[in-house]
Design an enzyme around this catalytic site. Sequence first.
Site, short mmCIF file in Angstrom:
data_model
loop_
_atom_site.label_atom_id
_atom_site.label_comp_id
_atom_site.label_asym_id
_atom_site.label_seq_id
_atom_site.Cartn_x
_atom_site.Cartn_y
_atom_site.Cartn_z
CG ASP A 134 -1.89 1.06 1.36
OD1 ASP A 134 -2.33 1.66 0.25
OD2 ASP A 134 -2.20 1.44 2.47
CB SER A 135 0.32 4.88 -0.66
OG SER A 135 -0.92 5.09 0.14
CB CYS A 170 -3.16 0.94 -2.43
SG CYS A 170 -3.23 2.72 -3.06
CD GLU A 221 -2.11 8.29 7.20
OE1 GLU A 221 -1.35 9.27 7.54
OE2 GLU A 221 -2.24 7.41 6.43
CB CYS A 272 -10.23 4.69 0.81
SG CYS A 272 -8.52 5.10 1.64
CG HIS A 308 -6.26 5.35 5.35
ND1 HIS A 308 -5.54 4.95 4.30
CD2 HIS A 308 -5.38 6.12 6.16
CE1 HIS A 308 -4.42 5.24 4.76
NE2 HIS A 308 -4.36 5.88 5.66
#
Length: 271
Positions: free
Chosen positions: A10-11, A72, A151, A183, A185
């Site tokens: 993932d990034s 991702c 985050e 996403c 996240h």
Amino acid sequence: MDERPIGVFDSGIGGLTVLHECLVTLPHEDFLYLGDHARLPYGPRELEEVRGFALEIGAYLEPRVKLLVVACNTATSAALPQLQEVLGVPVVGVIQPEAHAAVQATRSRRIGLLATEGTVAAGRYAEFVAALDAGAELTALPCPRLVPLIESDDPFGAATTDAVRDYAAPLKAAGVDTVILGCTHYPLIRPVFQRVFGRGVTLVFSAEETAREVAATLERKGIENDEQREGVYRFLTTGDPAAFRTLGQRFLQLPIDDVEHVELSELKRAA
């Protein structure tokens, strides 16, 4: 049996939500996770640039793994066909499993998508949904505010709820009954999404659907590991290992011990 680990990249750390589901779905498998922190975020970047990053990481991980998970959504949108073409190991992305689950879940055939700018711009979700059900309507919305909030030190704060409300409003107006959280996240704040949308809307997450796809691919290819063993997991990052460890445990919800640093020059040499 194939004792090599499963690669996941993932990034950054969002893909750890996918890794978590893979770990609990396949506790006997080993995993190698790479977070490209030195170049995050991928979402606002041009898709061609993200494709280049993904191909570098794929080439680096290929000799080390038996299957690669592109954890991702932006990288899946930008590079999944190219990775599947050039790599000699199976490659699983996070978009097709979600699209399939959403088409199965919707009753009204009205589906919403919340994702990064790059994922929405690529249009891959629309392609997969249309291929599965040409009559389904997909309303896609980029959500640039969400990843930084998730985050942050207060991911469940009022600012996050306000942002989710703002992004949810057009989907509610469109009458969707199923929303893809596109996403990796987003599962971390699942309670916020469910509160805003209510129980009448089905939320589809990449983590759960992708883990099922990985398990099915291993079985289909005959490359599972011994089910009697307990697997291990390792971490690599192109960024700061200490920062990865601190924030990563929030996403993985499991211990993270050693994190190894990988130079970007190593990825470029592999490609």
